[in-house]
Design a protein around this motif. Structure first.
Motif, PDB file in Angstrom:
ATOM      1  N   MET A   1      23.480  19.088 -44.899  1.00  0.00           N
ATOM      2  CA  MET A   1      23.159  18.094 -43.879  1.00  0.00           C
ATOM      3  C   MET A   1      24.439  17.381 -43.464  1.00  0.00           C
ATOM      4  N   LYS A   2      24.728  17.388 -42.174  1.00  0.00           N
ATOM      5  CA  LYS A   2      25.971  16.814 -41.660  1.00  0.00           C
ATOM      6  C   LYS A   2      25.615  15.826 -40.550  1.00  0.00           C
ATOM      7  N   ILE A   3      25.918  14.550 -40.785  1.00  0.00           N
ATOM      8  CA  ILE A   3      25.486  13.489 -39.873  1.00  0.00           C
ATOM      9  C   ILE A   3      26.692  12.666 -39.432  1.00  0.00           C
ATOM     10  N   ALA A   4      26.821  12.440 -38.124  1.00  0.00           N
ATOM     11  CA  ALA A   4      27.841  11.539 -37.585  1.00  0.00           C
ATOM     12  C   ALA A   4      27.163  10.252 -37.138  1.00  0.00           C
ATOM     13  N   VAL A   5      27.628   9.130 -37.670  1.00  0.00           N
ATOM     14  CA  VAL A   5      27.059   7.820 -37.317  1.00  0.00           C
ATOM     15  C   VAL A   5      28.010   7.156 -36.329  1.00  0.00           C
ATOM     16  N   THR A   6      27.491   6.826 -35.161  1.00  0.00           N
ATOM     17  CA  THR A   6      28.341   6.290 -34.104  1.00  0.00           C
ATOM     18  C   THR A   6      27.670   5.102 -33.426  1.00  0.00           C
ATOM     19  N   GLY A   7      28.360   4.510 -32.470  1.00  0.00           N
ATOM     20  CA  GLY A   7      27.838   3.338 -31.770  1.00  0.00           C
ATOM     21  C   GLY A   7      28.979   2.435 -31.345  1.00  0.00           C
ATOM     22  N   LYS A   8      28.659   1.418 -30.586  1.00  0.00           N
ATOM     23  CA  LYS A   8      29.722   0.505 -30.178  1.00  0.00           C
ATOM     24  C   LYS A   8      30.098  -0.405 -31.338  1.00  0.00           C
ATOM     25  N   GLY A   9      31.230  -1.095 -31.214  1.00  0.00           N
ATOM     26  CA  GLY A   9      31.735  -1.914 -32.315  1.00  0.00           C
ATOM     27  C   GLY A   9      30.804  -3.050 -32.684  1.00  0.00           C
ATOM     28  N   GLY A  10      30.684  -3.317 -33.984  1.00  0.00           N
ATOM     29  CA  GLY A  10      29.956  -4.489 -34.454  1.00  0.00           C
ATOM     30  C   GLY A  10      28.450  -4.343 -34.585  1.00  0.00           C
ATOM     31  N   VAL A  11      27.931  -3.123 -34.406  1.00  0.00           N
ATOM     32  CA  VAL A  11      26.466  -2.962 -34.451  1.00  0.00           C
ATOM     33  C   VAL A  11      25.937  -2.705 -35.857  1.00  0.00           C
ATOM     34  N   GLY A  12      26.842  -2.418 -36.806  1.00  0.00           N
ATOM     35  CA  GLY A  12      26.384  -2.177 -38.173  1.00  0.00           C
ATOM     36  C   GLY A  12      26.398  -0.716 -38.576  1.00  0.00           C
ATOM     37  N   LYS A  13      27.248   0.086 -37.934  1.00  0.00           N
ATOM     38  CA  LYS A  13      27.353   1.516 -38.271  1.00  0.00           C
ATOM     39  C   LYS A  13      27.700   1.717 -39.741  1.00  0.00           C
ATOM     40  N   THR A  14      28.667   0.948 -40.208  1.00  0.00           N
ATOM     41  CA  THR A  14      29.180   1.151 -41.565  1.00  0.00           C
ATOM     42  C   THR A  14      28.142   0.779 -42.612  1.00  0.00           C
ATOM     43  N   THR A  15      27.425  -0.315 -42.400  1.00  0.00           N
ATOM     44  CA  THR A  15      26.356  -0.711 -43.319  1.00  0.00           C
ATOM     45  C   THR A  15      25.320   0.398 -43.430  1.00  0.00           C
ATOM     46  N   PHE A  16      24.934   0.951 -42.283  1.00  0.00           N
ATOM     47  CA  PHE A  16      23.938   2.019 -42.284  1.00  0.00           C
ATOM     48  C   PHE A  16      24.481   3.278 -42.952  1.00  0.00           C
ATOM     49  N   ALA A  17      25.693   3.700 -42.574  1.00  0.00           N
ATOM     50  CA  ALA A  17      26.273   4.940 -43.112  1.00  0.00           C
ATOM     51  C   ALA A  17      26.432   4.862 -44.626  1.00  0.00           C
ATOM     52  N   ALA A  18      26.919   3.711 -45.115  1.00  0.00           N
ATOM     53  CA  ALA A  18      27.152   3.559 -46.549  1.00  0.00           C
ATOM     54  C   ALA A  18      25.840   3.556 -47.331  1.00  0.00           C
ATOM     55  N   THR A  19      24.842   2.844 -46.837  1.00  0.00           N
ATOM     56  CA  THR A  19      23.559   2.776 -47.536  1.00  0.00           C
ATOM     57  C   THR A  19      22.877   4.141 -47.543  1.00  0.00           C
ATOM     58  N   LEU A  20      22.968   4.853 -46.438  1.00  0.00           N
ATOM     59  CA  LEU A  20      22.399   6.199 -46.362  1.00  0.00           C
ATOM     60  C   LEU A  20      23.075   7.113 -47.389  1.00  0.00           C
ATOM     61  N   ALA A  21      24.404   7.016 -47.490  1.00  0.00           N
ATOM     62  CA  ALA A  21      25.145   7.837 -48.459  1.00  0.00           C
ATOM     63  C   ALA A  21      24.722   7.512 -49.887  1.00  0.00           C
ATOM     64  N   ARG A  22      24.563   6.220 -50.196  1.00  0.00           N
ATOM     65  CA  ARG A  22      24.143   5.810 -51.542  1.00  0.00           C
ATOM     66  C   ARG A  22      22.746   6.339 -51.869  1.00  0.00           C
ATOM     67  N   LEU A  23      21.854   6.337 -50.877  1.00  0.00           N
ATOM     68  CA  LEU A  23      20.486   6.829 -51.107  1.00  0.00           C
ATOM     69  C   LEU A  23      20.483   8.321 -51.435  1.00  0.00           C
TER      70      LEU A  23
END
Length: 255
Positions: free
Chosen positions: A1-23
């Motif tokens: 499974m290969k997922i790219a998390v994107t979006g404009k700055g400040g929307v919370g991409k990193t919070t989502f990407a990190a939590t998804l990785a931990r899960l």
């Protein structure tokens, strides 16, 4: 499974990407999280300590490594377009909480379509992650759309655009969907973050097709508390983690 998390700055991409990785890591899967944002802070959100992160040099800044692998230097402007990169994740990646972090950085000079040695190196590494590794790969992309123009994220299984309730965020989703189609990526999904109330929920549902909406993450001050203390949101906010777990279950059903 290969997922790219994107979006404009400040929307919370990193919070989502990190939590998804931990899960995914908690399920016992091999997970590689790649930070492709010049403002690299995925490591903190995964739970790394600041001293470890301060010691990491992004691959794009490792001039000597780029020269060794591509053959490019001040005396030689010709270089290989397919450098050896398959050893880089294991050599330069660092692991915390079951997630291997690879800080790629980005090429800050040159326009779209830049074919400098650093860009060739990054594109080759990402291609290797996507095509040749069995890990779950989650990429935290730089804000905006430049990475789509450079073609570094083609061959991903899915783009997830993190948005917030607002017209500019929705426009970013539309632009990503259009550009992703040009790259041959048909799966472009949306996660709505910082949702405050029923009005925000209704706004999201009225603007995003139901088949593209993976779920919503509600505004939560615990995420801000985690950031202030340099901690992983996964360890700080059970409610946000539970919301992202539901989104993850939906992702598992779409890929």
């Amino acid at each position: 499974m290969k997922i790219a998390v994107t979006g404009k700055g400040g929307v919370g991409k990193t919070t989502f990407a990190a939590t998804l990785a931990r899960l995914y890591a908690d399920e016992g899967k091999k997970v590689l999280a790649a930070d492709v944002d010049p403002d690299a802070n995925l490591g903190l959100a995964l739970g790394f300590d600041e001293d470890t992160l301060d010691s990491i040099v992004p691959i794009s800044k490792m001039r000597k490594l780029v020269e060794e692998r591509t053959g490019a230097n001040s005396r030689n402007q010709f270089y290989t377009l397919n450098p050896k990169v398959d050893d880089i994740p294991d050599t330069y990646g660092k692991t915390c909480n079951g997630v291997k972090l690879l800080v790629l950085g980005t090429v800050e000079t040159g326009g779209g379509g830049c074919v400098c040695p650093e860009h060739v190196m990054l594109k080759r590494i990402i291609s290797n992650l996507v095509v040749h590794r069995d890990d779950v790969v989650i990429m935290d992309m730089e804000a905006g759309l430049e990475h789509l123009g450079r073609g570094t994220t083609e061959s991903m299984d899915e783009f997830i655009v993190v948005i917030e309730p607002g017209a500019r965020s929705v426009q970013t989703y539309k632009n990503v969907k259009r550009l992703a189609k040009d790259l041959g990526v048909s799966q472009v999904k949306v996660v709505a973050n910082k949702v405050r109330n029923s009005e925000d929920e209704e706004f999201i549902r009225s603007r995003i097709p139901a088949e593209d909406l993976l779920g919503m993450i509600h505004y939560n001050t615990e995420v801000m508390d985690a950031d202030r203390q340099g901690k992983s949101p996964y360890d700080f906010s059970q409610s946000v983690t539970d919301e992202i777990r539901k989104i993850k279950n939906k992702i598992d059903g779409t890929i």
